[in-house]
Design an enzyme around this catalytic site. Structure first.
Site, PDB file in Angstrom:
ATOM      1  N   MET A  43      -1.528  -1.220 -11.531  1.00  0.00           N
ATOM      2  CA  MET A  43      -2.334  -0.304 -11.535  1.00  0.00           C
ATOM      3  C   MET A  43      -2.790   0.949 -10.586  1.00  0.00           C
ATOM      4  O   MET A  43      -3.296   0.019  -9.458  1.00  0.00           O
ATOM      5  CB  MET A  43      -3.325  -0.409 -12.691  1.00  0.00           C
ATOM      6  CG  MET A  43      -4.287   0.664 -12.838  1.00  0.00           C
ATOM      7  SD  MET A  43      -6.262   0.648 -13.654  1.00  0.00           S
ATOM      8  CE  MET A  43      -6.930   0.452 -12.421  1.00  0.00           C
ATOM      9  N   ASN A  44      -2.472   2.114 -10.974  1.00  0.00           N
ATOM     10  CA  ASN A  44      -3.732   2.631  -9.718  1.00  0.00           C
ATOM     11  C   ASN A  44      -3.848   4.038 -10.314  1.00  0.00           C
ATOM     12  O   ASN A  44      -5.394   3.651 -10.903  1.00  0.00           O
ATOM     13  CB  ASN A  44      -1.960   2.870  -8.950  1.00  0.00           C
ATOM     14  CG  ASN A  44      -0.704   3.971  -8.951  1.00  0.00           C
ATOM     15  OD1 ASN A  44       0.322   2.805  -9.155  1.00  0.00           O
ATOM     16  ND2 ASN A  44      -0.905   5.481  -8.299  1.00  0.00           N
ATOM     17  N   ASP A  45      -3.541   4.588  -9.483  1.00  0.00           N
ATOM     18  CA  ASP A  45      -4.357   6.327  -9.850  1.00  0.00           C
ATOM     19  C   ASP A  45      -4.770   6.756 -11.433  1.00  0.00           C
ATOM     20  O   ASP A  45      -4.457   6.084 -12.024  1.00  0.00           O
ATOM     21  CB  ASP A  45      -3.687   7.803  -9.485  1.00  0.00           C
ATOM     22  CG  ASP A  45      -3.154   7.978  -8.334  1.00  0.00           C
ATOM     23  OD1 ASP A  45      -3.047   6.642  -7.731  1.00  0.00           O
ATOM     24  OD2 ASP A  45      -2.578   8.599  -7.971  1.00  0.00           O
ATOM     25  N   GLN A  61      -2.082   4.864 -13.628  1.00  0.00           N
ATOM     26  CA  GLN A  61      -1.248   5.060 -13.429  1.00  0.00           C
ATOM     27  C   GLN A  61      -0.649   2.926 -13.634  1.00  0.00           C
ATOM     28  O   GLN A  61      -1.445   2.453 -13.317  1.00  0.00           O
ATOM     29  CB  GLN A  61      -0.724   5.415 -11.396  1.00  0.00           C
ATOM     30  CG  GLN A  61      -0.728   6.618 -11.903  1.00  0.00           C
ATOM     31  CD  GLN A  61       0.884   7.290 -12.306  1.00  0.00           C
ATOM     32  OE1 GLN A  61       1.113   7.803 -11.302  1.00  0.00           O
ATOM     33  NE2 GLN A  61       0.660   7.787 -13.586  1.00  0.00           N
ATOM     34  N   TRP A  69       3.946  -0.977  -7.202  1.00  0.00           N
ATOM     35  CA  TRP A  69       3.976  -0.174  -7.781  1.00  0.00           C
ATOM     36  C   TRP A  69       5.730   0.112  -8.003  1.00  0.00           C
ATOM     37  O   TRP A  69       6.516  -1.184  -7.787  1.00  0.00           O
ATOM     38  CB  TRP A  69       3.709   0.540  -6.598  1.00  0.00           C
ATOM     39  CG  TRP A  69       3.933   2.172  -6.691  1.00  0.00           C
ATOM     40  CD1 TRP A  69       3.219   3.183  -7.158  1.00  0.00           C
ATOM     41  CD2 TRP A  69       5.323   2.966  -7.154  1.00  0.00           C
ATOM     42  NE1 TRP A  69       3.846   4.395  -7.673  1.00  0.00           N
ATOM     43  CE2 TRP A  69       4.496   3.808  -8.004  1.00  0.00           C
ATOM     44  CE3 TRP A  69       6.685   2.915  -6.623  1.00  0.00           C
ATOM     45  CZ2 TRP A  69       5.763   4.885  -7.992  1.00  0.00           C
ATOM     46  CZ3 TRP A  69       7.628   3.678  -7.509  1.00  0.00           C
ATOM     47  CH2 TRP A  69       7.001   5.046  -7.841  1.00  0.00           C
ATOM     48  N   PHE A 101       4.164  10.287 -13.788  1.00  0.00           N
ATOM     49  CA  PHE A 101       3.125  10.819 -12.928  1.00  0.00           C
ATOM     50  C   PHE A 101       1.674  11.286 -13.189  1.00  0.00           C
ATOM     51  O   PHE A 101       0.834  10.757 -14.078  1.00  0.00           O
ATOM     52  CB  PHE A 101       3.695  11.103 -11.389  1.00  0.00           C
ATOM     53  CG  PHE A 101       4.329  10.240 -10.399  1.00  0.00           C
ATOM     54  CD1 PHE A 101       5.197   9.482 -10.708  1.00  0.00           C
ATOM     55  CD2 PHE A 101       4.627  10.729  -8.641  1.00  0.00           C
ATOM     56  CE1 PHE A 101       5.261   8.506 -10.089  1.00  0.00           C
ATOM     57  CE2 PHE A 101       5.314   9.983  -8.508  1.00  0.00           C
ATOM     58  CZ  PHE A 101       5.756   8.676  -8.936  1.00  0.00           C
ATOM     59  N   SER A 102       0.452  11.257 -12.483  1.00  0.00           N
ATOM     60  CA  SER A 102      -0.587  11.200 -12.423  1.00  0.00           C
ATOM     61  C   SER A 102      -1.136  12.684 -13.353  1.00  0.00           C
ATOM     62  O   SER A 102       0.123  13.978 -12.800  1.00  0.00           O
ATOM     63  CB  SER A 102      -1.281  11.425 -11.080  1.00  0.00           C
ATOM     64  OG  SER A 102      -1.019  10.478 -10.654  1.00  0.00           O
ATOM     65  N   ARG A 175       2.783  17.723  -7.498  1.00  0.00           N
ATOM     66  CA  ARG A 175       2.209  17.484  -8.347  1.00  0.00           C
ATOM     67  C   ARG A 175       0.541  16.932  -8.908  1.00  0.00           C
ATOM     68  O   ARG A 175      -0.129  17.983  -8.267  1.00  0.00           O
ATOM     69  CB  ARG A 175       2.367  15.522  -8.521  1.00  0.00           C
ATOM     70  CG  ARG A 175       2.259  14.874  -7.156  1.00  0.00           C
ATOM     71  CD  ARG A 175       2.466  13.976  -6.823  1.00  0.00           C
ATOM     72  NE  ARG A 175       2.321  13.382  -5.841  1.00  0.00           N
ATOM     73  CZ  ARG A 175       2.810  12.920  -4.577  1.00  0.00           C
ATOM     74  NH1 ARG A 175       4.456  13.661  -4.143  1.00  0.00           N
ATOM     75  NH2 ARG A 175       3.149  12.324  -3.177  1.00  0.00           N
ATOM     76  N   ASP A 176       0.180  16.248  -9.790  1.00  0.00           N
ATOM     77  CA  ASP A 176      -1.093  15.636 -10.281  1.00  0.00           C
ATOM     78  C   ASP A 176      -1.829  16.713 -10.715  1.00  0.00           C
ATOM     79  O   ASP A 176      -3.213  17.348 -10.494  1.00  0.00           O
ATOM     80  CB  ASP A 176      -1.794  15.558  -8.923  1.00  0.00           C
ATOM     81  CG  ASP A 176      -1.003  14.041  -8.178  1.00  0.00           C
ATOM     82  OD1 ASP A 176      -0.067  13.827  -9.167  1.00  0.00           O
ATOM     83  OD2 ASP A 176      -1.434  14.001  -7.211  1.00  0.00           O
ATOM     84  N   GLU A 227      -2.885  15.013  -2.490  1.00  0.00           N
ATOM     85  CA  GLU A 227      -2.698  14.634  -3.532  1.00  0.00           C
ATOM     86  C   GLU A 227      -4.022  14.069  -4.334  1.00  0.00           C
ATOM     87  O   GLU A 227      -5.310  15.364  -4.148  1.00  0.00           O
ATOM     88  CB  GLU A 227      -2.240  13.222  -3.538  1.00  0.00           C
ATOM     89  CG  GLU A 227      -1.346  12.659  -2.671  1.00  0.00           C
ATOM     90  CD  GLU A 227      -0.412  10.793  -3.139  1.00  0.00           C
ATOM     91  OE1 GLU A 227       0.445  11.099  -3.303  1.00  0.00           O
ATOM     92  OE2 GLU A 227      -1.043  10.176  -2.635  1.00  0.00           O
TER      93      GLU A 227
END
Length: 510
Positions: A43-45, A61, A69, A101-102, A175-176, A227
């Site tokens: 897991m990330n963001d 994520q 990842w 993605f985020s 992104r994001d 980001e």
């Protein structure tokens, strides 16, 4: 990349039995007890965080086929109180347009998108598609923005047939998207990370986007790519002020990933900062990619990813990697005619409080042992401390194995610090075992601290959240010893200590 096979039933049993008894297995000894972590895998963001009909939704994520990842999905967890989280089925899977993605999620209450049907109000997720095939072509157009919608209160999601809704103009890091409704102009505003700056877009319907302005090419920290931005209003002395947060990797004040912010005005088109100073939301190493929940009314609540890209893929946890910070309520405080962002633990965390004690007017010179008074084998606690003067002191978390995590204040440097150089396992990354520092921003003669400790993390909120530090660590055994230390001597006005109860409720609801 290492694949992980997990018996979910066994993990569920472990969650309800071993965790409740605070007797973690070797593999799970660093499992957070009141922070969200996935049962297994990477897991990330945090993504798409939104409150709707009594439920907090946390998307994130997620790579379901390994603990490092990989091709990104949107994982999903829900909570009634931001404390007890239930992991749900994966919300969004990669497709022909790329990895997921985020991004963010909004309640389209006016059905501006036209995606609502039969009176059902749509939740709309706005996210980045990252196309690995196009990335290999090196055109710089491999990231673009897409949407998905839910008509069943976030349980299932349908991707919009017209994706992407915002094509890439040729920016490699594009992104994001963080989207919010801007009522004065009756339009949606997208805050987007575009390589080394922010670009604002607007839309009447979440489908058709127009560029409004850019911010940050010559302002702020630029040690790495920008980001996961967020733009939100806060009230200060009865006036609305806008805050823009921007995550940066690398380039943080204590190495690697971190979050800077700017305070200013936003008119629906342009963000204008009050000052060009670089400010940091959290000076620890382990609060990254944090964004705020949508649809929480007058409260502004943020959660971050409790790790750092310098070592996130190699931290010694299994069968999962990473957790989130506790939820934090954001505010503003003026110091020397300048506004700073404050972060404090949300009041919902009080449900974790268990046994404890309070000590008033304590003089400490040398070492004062609080271990017996705390009587806490788990290492989970909340500590509130106030001093009569800002003098040198430290709070030491320790165990019988000689591991120590030190939280302190250095009067000469006028700085707080977290020192994890002897905190346990540190050899998985050469930069992990360090002392991290943060300037004290408050000008008051006294110090007030809140410390939130879990089995493998500590979050420090100093001077009512004006200075914040978050660090993870990996002790050999629980940090069940607690000391106050001061070589020069210090008078503590009061200490309030609470043992915290585990809050693990991470069963999957199919």
């Amino acid at each position: 990349m290492r694949n992980v096979t997990v018996n979910l039933c066994a993990l569920m049993l472990l969650g309800h039995v071993a965790f409740a008894q605070n007797t973690l297995s070797k593999a799970e000894q660093h499992r957070p007890q009141y922070h969200f972590s996935p049962r297994a895998h990477w897991m990330n963001d945090p993504n798409g965080m939104i409150y709707y009909k009594g439920t907090y939704h946390l998307f994130f994520q997620y790579y379901p086929d390994g603990s490092t990842w990989g091709p990104m999905h949107w994982g999903h967890a829900t909570s009634k109180d931001m404390v007890h989280w239930h992991e749900q089925p994966i919300a969004l899977y990669p497709d022909s347009l790329g990895y997921i993605f985020s991004g963010s999620a909004v309640l389209d209450s006016k059905n501006t998108s036209g995606l609502g049907k039969n009176g059902q109000v749509p939740l709309v997720a706005i996210f980045t598609h990252h196309n690995p095939r196009m990335e290999k072509e090196k055109t710089g157009k491999h990231e673009y923005q897409s949407i998905a919608y839910s008509l069943d209160e976030g349980k299932t999601w349908t991707k919009y047939a017209g994706n992407p809704v915002l094509p890439n103009p040729g920016i490699s890091d594009f992104r994001d998207p963080k989207v919010r409704w801007f009522e004065p102009a009756k339009k949606w505003i997208m805050t987007l990370a575009t390589k080394d700056h922010i670009t604002f877009y607007s839309s009447p319907n979440l489908k058709d986007w127009a560029k409004e302005s850019e911010f940050g090419k010559t302002i702020g920290a630029h040690g790495g790519v920008w980001e996961c931005p967020d733009l939100f209003p806060l009230q200060h002395n009865g006036k609305q002020v806008w805050v823009l947060i921007v995550n940066i990797n690398p380039g943080g004040p204590n190495g690697g990933s971190s979050t800077q912010y700017f305070v200013g005005d936003f008119d629906g088109k342009t963000f204008t900062p009050f000052s060009t100073d670089t400010k940091w939301m959290d000076y620890g190493a382990d609060n990254y990619a944090g964004v705020t929940f949508a649809n929480t009314g007058s409260r502004t609540i943020l959660m971050g990813w409790m790790s750092n890209w310098q070592y996130a893929n190699v931290v010694p946890t299994s069968p999962w990697r990473s957790a989130n910070t506790i939820p934090r309520e954001l505010g503003l405080k003026e110091v020397n005619k300048e506004l700073f962002l404050t972060s404090t633990p949300v009041k919902e965390l009080d449900v974790l409080n268990s046994t404890g004690f309070t000590v008033n007017k304590l003089a400490v010179k040398g070492q004062y042992d609080l271990t017996a008074k705390a009587n806490n084998e788990s290492g989970l606690f909340r500590l509130e401390l106030a001093t009569q003067k800002a003098d040198d002191f430290s709070i030491v978390l320790a165990n019988a194995e000689g591991n120590e995590l030190v939280i302190g204040y250095d009067k000469k440097a006028n700085a707080y610090y977290l020192d994890r150089s002897k905190s346990g396992t540190i050899d998985f990354e050469k930069g992990f075992g360090k002392r991290h520092t943060a300037p004290r921003l408050s000008t008051t003669p006294t110090i007030s601290l809140t410390v939130m400790a879990d089995v493998a993390s500590v979050e420090l909120f100093a001077d009512n959240g004006l200075t914040v530090m978050t660090d993870i660590f990996f002790p050999e055994k629980p940090m069940n010893k607690l000391y106050l230390k001061s070589a020069t001597g210090i008078t503590v006005s009061n200490i309030t200590y609470k043992t915290l109860k585990p809050a693990l409720s991470n069963e999957q609801n199919n």
